[in-house]
Design an enzyme around this catalytic site. Structure first.
Site, short mmCIF file in Angstrom:
data_model
loop_
_atom_site.label_atom_id
_atom_site.label_comp_id
_atom_site.label_asym_id
_atom_site.label_seq_id
_atom_site.Cartn_x
_atom_site.Cartn_y
_atom_site.Cartn_z
N GLU A 1 0.82 -1.22 0.00
CA GLU A 1 0.00 0.00 0.00
C GLU A 1 0.85 1.26 0.00
OE1 GLU A 1 -0.64 -2.67 1.76
OE2 GLU A 1 -2.69 -3.24 1.23
N HIS B 1 -10.46 -4.57 10.11
CA HIS B 1 -11.13 -4.49 8.80
C HIS B 1 -12.47 -3.77 8.89
CE1 HIS B 1 -8.10 -7.25 7.38
NE2 HIS B 1 -8.67 -7.36 6.21
C1 LIG Z 1 -1.88 -4.71 4.53
C2 LIG Z 1 -2.95 -5.54 3.93
N1 LIG Z 1 -3.25 -5.39 2.63
C3 LIG Z 1 -4.22 -6.14 2.04
C4 LIG Z 1 -4.94 -7.05 2.79
C5 LIG Z 1 -6.07 -7.88 2.14
N2 LIG Z 1 -5.63 -9.28 2.03
C6 LIG Z 1 -5.98 -10.21 2.95
S1 LIG Z 1 -5.28 -11.69 2.64
C7 LIG Z 1 -4.48 -11.10 1.27
C8 LIG Z 1 -3.61 -12.00 0.45
C9 LIG Z 1 -2.51 -12.55 1.29
O1 LIG Z 1 -1.77 -13.45 0.53
P1 LIG Z 1 -0.66 -14.29 1.28
O2 LIG Z 1 0.14 -13.37 2.15
O3 LIG Z 1 0.10 -15.07 0.25
O4 LIG Z 1 -1.45 -15.24 2.27
P2 LIG Z 1 -2.44 -16.42 1.82
O5 LIG Z 1 -3.81 -15.81 1.83
O6 LIG Z 1 -2.03 -16.90 0.49
O7 LIG Z 1 -2.29 -17.45 2.89
C10 LIG Z 1 -4.78 -9.75 1.07
C11 LIG Z 1 -4.26 -8.94 -0.05
C12 LIG Z 1 -4.63 -7.16 4.16
N3 LIG Z 1 -5.33 -7.98 4.96
N4 LIG Z 1 -3.64 -6.41 4.70
#
Ligand SMILES: Cc1ncc(C[n+]2csc(CCOP(=O)(O)OP(=O)(O)O)c2C)c(N)n1
Ligand SMILES: Cc1ncc(C[n+]2csc(CCOP(=O)(O)OP(=O)(O)O)c2C)c(N)n1
Ligand SMILES: [Mg+2]
Ligand SMILES: [Mg+2]
Lengths: 333, 332, 333, 332
Positions: free
Chosen positions: C67, C136
């Protein structure tokens, strides 16, 4: 202020801050300081000079230029048995730490159902007129006041700075402690004996009956200066310093407003959507039937702080302007 | 598409012309900064300033490889980048003194000089604060297809700012024409970088997919050679690169940083000044190559000195902005 | 609202946002969208579904989860000829972008003496009761309102969302645009013809004479619901939506307050040190001699938003509570 | 100083005991998550949840190498870490349903389960949000000399968050006992990590001075072996390390993510489920080694199933917190 009985000496605000840290670090070896150039350099403002000599580099820790990172480290260390005090050189940099402070530090206790605690202190600076321009002159404490889970402290004297910082370090919650970078050399009496100052207790810096000047940090001295000028016009101004913005001692503020019926709220943060708005609306509601005039708000002009001295000076409330506004409110032209 | 900083540059100039232009730029920066220090000590300048003395070869060697339309982002230690990109000393001094005639009408000051006319996106008082801007300018250059390149100058202290890695990752993913230039003068303010920087700097950049190399930041020709190669590569679509220039600041972190013994030894400073002064090294080379003789170099020195004296006089005489300008330029 | 003459159709707020973006991207090819999962996924809320099909992945750009980084990229791209619209999935993440938005985007124009411009839009969400818990569910728009150089927009209807977003994209300054994540499916009439809505113009969503409910975003609908309930008790409530918090249409708010003499200010951000404080103090000063009662502020409870449904529901003002407070203010028990 | 998760662990247990304990934990996580999905589809759970199905070997293999006092930080996809560190399913389900009996009194929900009793510093709904906390816990462990280690679990998407590099740098500088475990399931929500991640992940960590290696995240024994080595090293003062576990989430990003064709092929999912299911792989190995027979493994399955059914019933029957609890626990 300390009762006259107490033995005191003159300390600068910077010395008072350092003394508070040193005393707490002696008392509790879980307390440590971390930040940029805090050790040998004693911070860019030299506030911590000498601390590393007594406590060593393990407890006065120089960090990389990673405000978000070391604030996060402090959150985790606080959860697991330490009492971190992080140093944010210029309050303008808190933007880098908002996620750590707001989404982590402020919420850990609540989200865990009260199980984990985050006893940490963030020390940051505020204040303009240092000719440091827009990115080194902001007073952004209002952001933290808006966030449940945090406490926010703005000392205006060496006495308050020492007593409040000791209380902050002993608090079980994340506390954000703002020091006016222009006041580090400001002198005032500080007791020789140890003392602390409770949060949520405003201090009447000057008694008066015609108008109340509620002021924070640097603005307390602008208010006291204005009060002197008003005296010559037979206007008796009361100066009240909330000292902590959260918790906020609403009663003392409202009682003073009821007594004088006229209120000016002064804070060096931006006037719009800032601290003056919260306090003004608390007063307007709490002293609704006693106010002779609308509560007047005076904060920083809604402009990025300019570098050019004549322009910068125009962005912050001054004794003279406060004096004139107060006179007008009291019906003198 | 993009025009040269100096008309001459385009033309049929010799290698000597190029070198002497770089030499003159380095001298300009050195004398500019000495005047800044003088203004500070005479209490004629509000606030503080971070001098570029000792690091001149980096800004000059790199900007020599840029066109006027190419972009740079700069730092709190930005006077050198600004001069090297073609800014006029008189308006720079005016800005440092908070005068209306300054590049930012006095609103920015030492740490915020910006100038669209020379592609200077601005100095920045937030360490690492211009990494996003530089990457975004490269993004726009690629999207608009205007062939421009952006140089992101920063000190090694900015390696502590996570946003730098966030944007280097995007620059690599999207093959953006941006060169990240790390001016490693070994100190983050008053702390040696070895206390703040784990691992290996070039490996960090490589881990994010950027070709990374280091260069002697005191050797303007070496800097210029490396920069020219990387910049032309970026212009041709090769994507971003990382260049670490090893250097040293000869004076304090800022003009007020007088007694430095507690964080670095006088002997260290003396050694660098005596043996690694980029201007001295370059003048020795120029004379050795018979590209110039002492007299010729001295002439440049005195010409630049005269120019700086005039510029300072202009700035001192210039008026402050009217107070009612304070709330202009907040919104476009 | 659109005059009845105009041909309209029902769109959801999400569709209105997408339509605004699509129209502006067709009109000006410098406009592009960047954020996490904005392309094929069309964002986590599916608001941008289909946009990538028309404009391609170069103009609807999936980013890493960075971000701060992509906000910074947007600032630089905006300075050099593009018109970025960045997507912040949950408004809670703006903490990560505060340095880029406040120290860079908001100040570049001023610090450069008016030379560089930052025509960018940040779209973020606000709003609780989605059972998404403390990280959230926040509504942090007050932080941006406090910062000179930024403009802040909170649409409450599909009509306003489309017209205001188009204006935001055409604005030469950084604009922060907050959408209530619970309102993406909320339907309302939107003209077939193109239109824009100027900033700084409040909209009277409902005329009334006994009490003014000033409300933003989600709270506009709470206010309208409360107004319906009040009607049955012969209390005529006026509902005013500022639509943009900066610039703020103080005149319309104050005029309504003068007309009705009673005001409740509703905003889903935290009540303390938030938007309700600014608006309440603007009203308390501007309508000082006309107010029958103190301005009442109603915002989110000062607590990290809890996950548990019964607890979360207690943190946000509801129709019923607003109705009761309004009745009491109008002297009915 | 630090006690084992299971009393048995300390004692004279055989390799088979260890393996079967890990097997049981993996089954617990799998069935826990299947119940979560069931609660969601039956509209009995408020909000959403991110399932760990397919990744069980990572949490189990790593937590098997930890003591009860060691710390973990977790993510939005945190149920598996929580179970593996020793949490009780009934109180976890209660938390997911927002009930008073939950680990956080219902205030945290699926993305915020925390439990001091098992060293769980908490799940985190901010991607990369626990990197600072994990590093700080390791900092405290080192300062207090309590010999604890902290595991920082995160998905590869968190590689986009700059704060991760800021804290890895500090962990390396200060030799903190923290292991950064990157669960690389190849997707950041709905975007393949190759579109968001330039360069090389292990080189990134190495650039910050961390020993970095990868492991097959579907092989619980391989994960456990690597983790044991790195954890004991950290405990002995070797400093931090980076472990990338390659894996795959078998279901949607969250329980509501049903139609996934637009971002990944059904065939890809089927291949992983058929050939790389960590539980199936482990049970095959266990039987091949004669550490267990089908019947024994089925018995574990049915025991765990019974435990989970009971836990769900407990949670469903449990009361919500009284509304007046809403403003408690804001300040300690
Ligand atoms: C700082 C932030 N940006 C965006 C999000 C929204 N979000 C939640 S899970 C996710 C993807 C995360 O991917 P990863 O770290 O690979 O974990 P996975 O879900 O694959 O286990 C996003 C973008 C968030 N929770 N926090
Ligand atoms: C985000 C941020 N943190 C801290 C500072 C205070 N500060 C100003 S310069 C500086 C040191 C920068 O060191 P480096 O990047 O190496 O640049 P140098 O001064 O050596 O040229 C620091 C910590 C700042 N301006 N911004
Ligand atoms: Mg440096
Ligand atoms: Mg992933």
């Amino acid at each position: 202020m300390p009762e006259t009985a107490v033995a005191t000496r003159e300390l600068t605000l910077g010395e008072a801050v350092r003394e508070a840290l040193a005393e707490e670090m002696r008392r509790d070896n879980r307390v440590f300081v971390m930040g940029e150039d805090v050790a040998e350099a004693g911070t860019a403002f030299k506030v911590l000079s000498g601390l590393v000599d007594e406590f060593g580099p393990e407890r006065v820790l120089d960090t990389p230029i990673s405000e978000a990172g070391f604030t996060g480290v402090a959150v985790g260390a606080a959860m697991t048995g330490m009492r971190p005090v992080v140093d944010i050189m210029f309050g303008d940099f808190v933007g880098l730490t908002m996620d750590q402070m707001v989404n982590q530090a402020a919420k850990v206790h609540y989200m865990s159902g009260g199980k984990w605690r985050v006893p940490m202190v963030m020390r940051a600076t505020l204040g303009a007129t240092r000719r440091s321009a827009a990115q080194h002159s902001q007073s952004l404490h209002a952001w933290f006041c808006h966030v449940p889970g945090l406490k926010v402290v703005l000392p205006s004297t060496p006495y308050d700075a020492k007593g409040l910082l000791k209380t902050a370090i002993r608090d079980e919650n994340p506390v954000v402690f703002f020091e006016d970078k222009m006041m580090f050399k400001f002198k005032g009496p500080v007791p020789v004996e140890e003392y602390t100052i409770p949060f949520g207790v405003a201090d009447v810096k000057r008694e008066g009956s015609d108008i109340t000047l509620i002021a924070t940090s640097s603005m307390v001295h602008v208010a006291l200066g204005a009060a002197k000028l008003l005296e010559e016009y037979d206007i008796s101004a009361e100066v009240v310093d909330p000292r902590t913005l959260w918790p906020l001692d609403e009663k003392t503020l409202i009682d003073s407003a009821k007594k004088t019926s006229r209120v000016i709220v002064l804070d060096e943060g931006y006037e719009r959507y800032g601290v003056t708005a919260e306090i003004a609306s608390v007063i307007a509601a709490g002293a609704f039937f006693d106010l002779e005039a609308p509560v007047k708000r005076m904060g920083a002009m809604h402009v990025p702080i300019p570098f050019s001295p004549p322009l910068e000076d125009a962005t912050v409330p001054t004794e003279k302007v406060v004096f004139e506004v107060a006179r007008a409110m009291c019906g003198q032209k | 598409m993009s025009t040269a900083i100096h008309p001459s540059k385009a033309g049929s100039e010799t290698e000597a012309d190029r070198c002497l232009r770089m030499y003159r730029r380095m001298v300009m920066i050195r004398l500019f900064e000495e005047n800044v220090n003088d203004l500070y000590t005479r209490a004629l300048m509000p606030g503080l300033a971070h001098l570029y003395i000792g690091e001149e070869a980096i800004a000059v060697g790199i900007c020599e490889a840029l066109t006027n339309d190419d972009y740079i982002t700069s730092t709190h230690r930005g006077h050198g980048h600004c001069v090297a990109k073609g800014a006029a000393p008189d308006r720079m001094f005016a800005e440092l003194l908070g005068k209306e005639a300054g590049y930012c009408k006095g609103k920015g000051g030492s740490m915020h000089i910006a100038d669209p006319a020379t592609g200077n996106l601005g100095a920045n008082a937030i360490v690492g604060g211009s990494a996003g801007i530089a990457t975004g300018a490269a993004f726009a250059a690629k999207r608009l297809g205007n062939g421009r390149v952006c140089i992101c100058f920063f000190g090694e202290g900015a390696l502590g700012q996570g946003v730098l890695y966030e944007v280097m990752n995007m620059a690599a993913l999207w093959k953006l024409p941006v060169i990240y230039v790390c001016e490693n003068n070994m100190y983050n303010e008053y702390t040696h970088y070895s206390e703040t920087t784990a691992g290996d700097i070039l490996t960090r950049a490589a881990g994010f997919g950027l070709p990374a190399e280091s260069v002697d930041g005191q050797d303007v020709r070496a800097v210029n050679a490396a920069a020219s190669r990387l910049i032309e590569g970026a212009r041709k679509g090769a994507g971003p690169a990382f260049l670490m220039a090893n250097t040293y600041r000869f004076t304090g972190h800022h003009v007020g940083d007088m007694s430095r013994d507690y964080y670095r030894a006088k002997s260290e400073e003396q050694k660098w000044k005596a043996e690694r002064d980029p201007i001295k090294l370059f003048s020795d080379w120029l004379t050795a190559q018979n590209m110039a003789d002492r007299a010729g170099l001295d002439k440049i020195q005195s010409e630049v000195k005269a120019e700086m004296d005039q510029a300072v006089q202009f700035a001192l005489a210039a008026p402050y902005p009217a107070v009612d300008k304070v709330d202009q330029d907040i919104y476009a």
